[in-house]
Motif scaffolding. Structure first.
Motif, short mmCIF file in Angstrom:
data_model
loop_
_atom_site.label_atom_id
_atom_site.label_comp_id
_atom_site.label_asym_id
_atom_site.label_seq_id
_atom_site.Cartn_x
_atom_site.Cartn_y
_atom_site.Cartn_z
N PHE A 299 -9.36 -2.13 -6.96
CA PHE A 299 -9.12 -3.45 -7.53
C PHE A 299 -9.50 -3.44 -9.01
O PHE A 299 -10.66 -3.24 -9.35
N GLY A 300 -8.53 -3.65 -9.90
CA GLY A 300 -8.80 -3.65 -11.32
C GLY A 300 -8.85 -2.24 -11.89
O GLY A 300 -8.46 -1.26 -11.23
N THR A 301 -9.35 -2.11 -13.10
CA THR A 301 -9.31 -0.83 -13.82
C THR A 301 -10.66 -0.12 -13.86
O THR A 301 -10.79 0.92 -14.50
N ASP A 302 -11.68 -0.66 -13.19
CA ASP A 302 -13.01 -0.06 -13.25
C ASP A 302 -13.44 0.60 -11.94
O ASP A 302 -14.57 1.05 -11.82
N HIS A 303 -12.54 0.66 -10.94
CA HIS A 303 -12.91 1.29 -9.68
C HIS A 303 -12.86 2.81 -9.82
O HIS A 303 -12.50 3.34 -10.88
N ASP A 304 -13.21 3.51 -8.75
CA ASP A 304 -13.24 4.98 -8.77
C ASP A 304 -12.04 5.51 -8.00
O ASP A 304 -12.09 5.70 -6.79
N PRO A 305 -10.90 5.77 -8.69
CA PRO A 305 -9.69 6.18 -7.97
C PRO A 305 -9.80 7.55 -7.33
O PRO A 305 -9.16 7.80 -6.30
N VAL A 306 -10.58 8.45 -7.90
CA VAL A 306 -10.71 9.79 -7.33
C VAL A 306 -11.32 9.70 -5.93
O VAL A 306 -10.84 10.30 -4.97
N VAL A 307 -12.39 8.92 -5.82
CA VAL A 307 -13.06 8.76 -4.52
C VAL A 307 -12.16 8.01 -3.53
O VAL A 307 -12.03 8.41 -2.37
N MET A 308 -11.54 6.94 -3.99
CA MET A 308 -10.74 6.13 -3.07
C MET A 308 -9.50 6.89 -2.60
O MET A 308 -9.09 6.77 -1.44
N HIS A 309 -8.91 7.70 -3.47
CA HIS A 309 -7.79 8.55 -3.05
C HIS A 309 -8.27 9.59 -2.05
O HIS A 309 -7.59 9.88 -1.06
N ALA A 310 -9.44 10.19 -2.31
CA ALA A 310 -9.97 11.22 -1.42
C ALA A 310 -10.25 10.65 -0.03
O ALA A 310 -9.97 11.30 0.98
N ILE A 311 -10.82 9.44 0.03
CA ILE A 311 -11.12 8.82 1.32
C ILE A 311 -9.83 8.54 2.09
O ILE A 311 -9.72 8.82 3.29
N ALA A 312 -8.84 7.97 1.40
CA ALA A 312 -7.57 7.68 2.07
C ALA A 312 -6.89 8.96 2.53
O ALA A 312 -6.38 9.04 3.65
N ASN A 313 -6.90 9.98 1.69
CA ASN A 313 -6.23 11.23 2.03
C ASN A 313 -6.91 11.92 3.20
O ASN A 313 -6.24 12.45 4.10
#
Length: 640
Positions: free
Chosen positions: A328-342
């Motif tokens: 949500f927004g531009t300050d989240h951690d996309p690397v972690v969230m992508h890794a969890i989803a993947n």
């Protein structure tokens, strides 16, 4: 209920003794509080007994911008809820913070026997999954041998009718894990509440929902409850009581979310987690030396969402819960969230614009509420001596070849209604002995098996035998590459291009990343399907160019490009729609979209939507969300 000791504040449990310099408020229910502890209670409900207050000596602030009642962050958990827990367990007062050590076996009982489709109204089986198989060329010279010859194998799930959505889909157990840290304060919290309300309104009576909120620690604020009238009311009250404060503990949040599913007494056929956060984990950096490394997070998470944490001794068949993550927004951690989803088999969506959150949730829910097949496996077998399966680029779906390349398997799992999956099966094809007779070569036998959720029965389907002609002399028309095979190669090539560029950008080589994207785009536009105006190719072209723009500078990449690229990679590897940037998967756009087996503007082209892999149910749910938003703003809805 009366307070056992009216000399202590019902919120912070501190002394109400006079002379402490704090104003005291005594409510009509006789419970007393420090005035400062209660002024942010926007619900007009007593934190001790849950009675609705008619009058208060202060003006209630707007709930979207207020810190509603929340236990003191400075007290240990054992002292935060000594009296509150006794009343919050009542059905009319659903908010009940709990500790990680508790067992969450208080889920609502399912209607009847969940293994019996008749008890859930799932009385009629659906139409069958359809299979298509297309060789890249219709013929191959008898004297030719190829080390790589592709066959496109596609699957399409059956449809469900609009009035059959509530009884033809598999009932779901859904856990929403919601960030309520301080950065969610204000409009973000308000928009999140509205989005969760939309989810609640669209779950059926056999579906169950649990809500976990997290900041410094995670709390389950709603047990797994059926979405009948009482359950919906409790869920909405729990959401409305959320307030924003504190830091962000992603690890603890996911542990609690998983625990809700692991501890339940009964299970619906589909179990999944929706996870939303706008920040980085600020509570677990001491657990590893490099907080930017995704594996540092993964090893702290439960094995049921990160199967690699099971270890060799527990590597057998166990349940994995998909986690659909929303940055949500531009300050989240996309690397972690992508890794969890993947790791879990979910999708990662990048929600750049706050206002698009409800539509993005709607797109995801539209898929989850239309699961029509489960445990789907695609089995492949070489149909001729010398034909070998060389590789299966299947994205995140597990695949393997065995018996010397004579057999292969792809484990796909669930399919949404009308959902499509396409895979390129790369074969080696031998030459034929010198013979005047014109021949054919049988390439593949294809079978698939799955569980039909409407009948709860296993279904076996055999596809048609895949063959090609083997003439002595090949004519020009025999050399024409099939457009559907070409477009699938383009999709895989675009994924590789974006993946390579993202990895280069992570090292700081933005110039190299942009060069890779420009080269990939040029190669895409030169292909036969792109030259023919194929809409998937046009969409891939736009995606590559948008990714390139978001890698213009280090700042732009950190705020936008990383999340945008990773969300695209998540979508392509799962062949499942994900929202990203300012676009929602399923939202209407102006150009024609592509369909199963169709080209641009062709007879099977579907209504235009953003991105690939969008099903009609997902698009309909997004349209419903958008209509609701217009009504809330006082805008006349678009006529159907």
């Amino acid at each position: 209920m009366s307070s056992p000791d009216n000399k202590t504040c019902g919120v912070c449990y501190g002394s109400l003794a006079t002379g402490k310099g704090q104003a005291i408020f005594t409510a009509e229910c006789s419970h007393s509080f420090h005035f400062g502890c209660i002024t942010n209670n926007s619900n007009n409900l007593c934190p001790v007994c849950g009675i609705k207050w008619k009058d208060t000596p202060f003006t209630m602030p707007n709930s979207s911008a207020s810190n509603t009642f929340f236990p003191s962050p400075f007290l240990p958990p054992q002292r935060q809820y000594p009296r509150l827990s006794r009343v919050l367990n009542q059905p009319q007062f659903p908010l009940r913070p709990v500790l990680e050590s508790e067992t969450f076996s208080d889920d609502d009982p399912l209607p009847g026997n969940v293994t019996d489709p008749n008890s859930l109204g799932l009385t009629t089986g659906l139409e069958r999954v359809t299979i298509k198989a297309i060789p890249e060329r219709p013929a191959l010279g008898a004297s030719e041998s190829l080390s790589e010859f592709s066959v496109l194998v596609g699957l399409k799930a059956p449809s469900i009718s609009d009035n059959g959505r509530n009884f033809q889909h598999a009932p779901i157990d859904l856990v929403t894990v919601l960030d309520v840290s301080g950065s969610m304060h204000g409009s973000k919290l308000s928009l999140m509440k509205s989005a969760v309300h939309f989810i609640i309104d669209n779950l059926g009576p056999s579906d169950r929902l649990s809500i976990v909120s997290f900041a410094d620690t995670a709390q389950r604020i709603l047990p797994l409850r059926r979405m009948i009238d009482e359950g919906r009311q409790s869920a909405k009250q729990a959401v409305d009581w959320l307030s924003a404060r504190g830091s962000t503990n992603i690890v603890h949040a996911l542990k609690i979310g998983v625990k809700v599913l692991e501890d339940r007494r009964q299970q619906n056929p589909v179990s999944t987690i929706i996870f939303l956060s706008d920040g980085n984990d600020t509570c677990n950096y001491g657990a590893f030396s490099n907080p930017r490394h995704e594996l540092a997070y993964l090893h702290l998470l439960p094995a049921s969402i990160c199967p690699q944490n099971r270890g060799m001794e527990n590597s057998g068949q166990q349940t994995t819960f998909p986690v659909h993550t929303f940055g949500f927004g531009t300050d989240h951690d996309p690397v972690v969230m992508h890794a969890i989803a993947n790791a879990s088999g979910g999708t990662f969506s990048f929600i750049e614009s706050y206002e698009m959150l409800q539509d993005a949730f709607a797109s995801c829910i539209g898929g989850l509420l239309s699961v029509v097949t489960q445990d789907l496996c695609l089995n492949l077998r070489s149909a001729s001596h010398g034909v070998e399966i060389k590789s299966i680029p299947s994205g995140r779906y597990a695949s393997e070849t065995y018996n010397g390349g004579s057999q292969g398997i792809i484990k796909i799992g669930d399919l949404y209604a009308d959902e499509e999956k396409e895979f390129l099966i790369n074969l080696s094809v031998p030459s034929l002995p010198d013979d005047d007779a014109e021949r054919k070569t049988s390439l593949l036998d294809i079978k698939c098996s799955y569980r039909d959720v409407a009948s709860n029965e296993m279904v076996q389907i055999e596809g048609e035998l895949v063959e090609i002609r083997r003439p002595k002399s090949v004519f020009p028309q025999d050399m024409v590459l099939n457009m559907e095979v070409d477009r699938q190669r383009n999709r895989l090539s675009a994924l590789l291009t974006i993946t390579e560029a993202q990895q280069m950008a992570e090292t700081g080589n933005l110039a190299g990343a942009q060069a890779v994207l420009s080269k990939g785009r040029s190669e895409l536009l030169a292909t036969a399907s792109a030259q023919a105006g194929d809409t998937l190719c046009m969409w891939l072209d736009g995606e590559i160019e948008e990714t390139r723009k978001r890698m213009a500078t280090p700042q732009v990449y950190m705020q936008q490009g990383r999340a945008y690229a990773l969300s695209g990679m998540s979508s392509h590897t799962s062949q499942r729609a994900a929202s990203r940037g300012n676009n929602v998967a399923g939202a209407q756009v102006s150009a024609a979209s592509f369909g199963f087996g169709g080209a641009s503007g062709g007879p099977s082209a579907k209504p235009a939507v953003f991105g690939a892999y969008v099903t009609p149910t997902m698009a309909n749910m997004v349209a419903q969300s958008q209509q609701q938003s217009k009504l809330a703003k006082g805008i006349s809805p678009t006529p159907k």
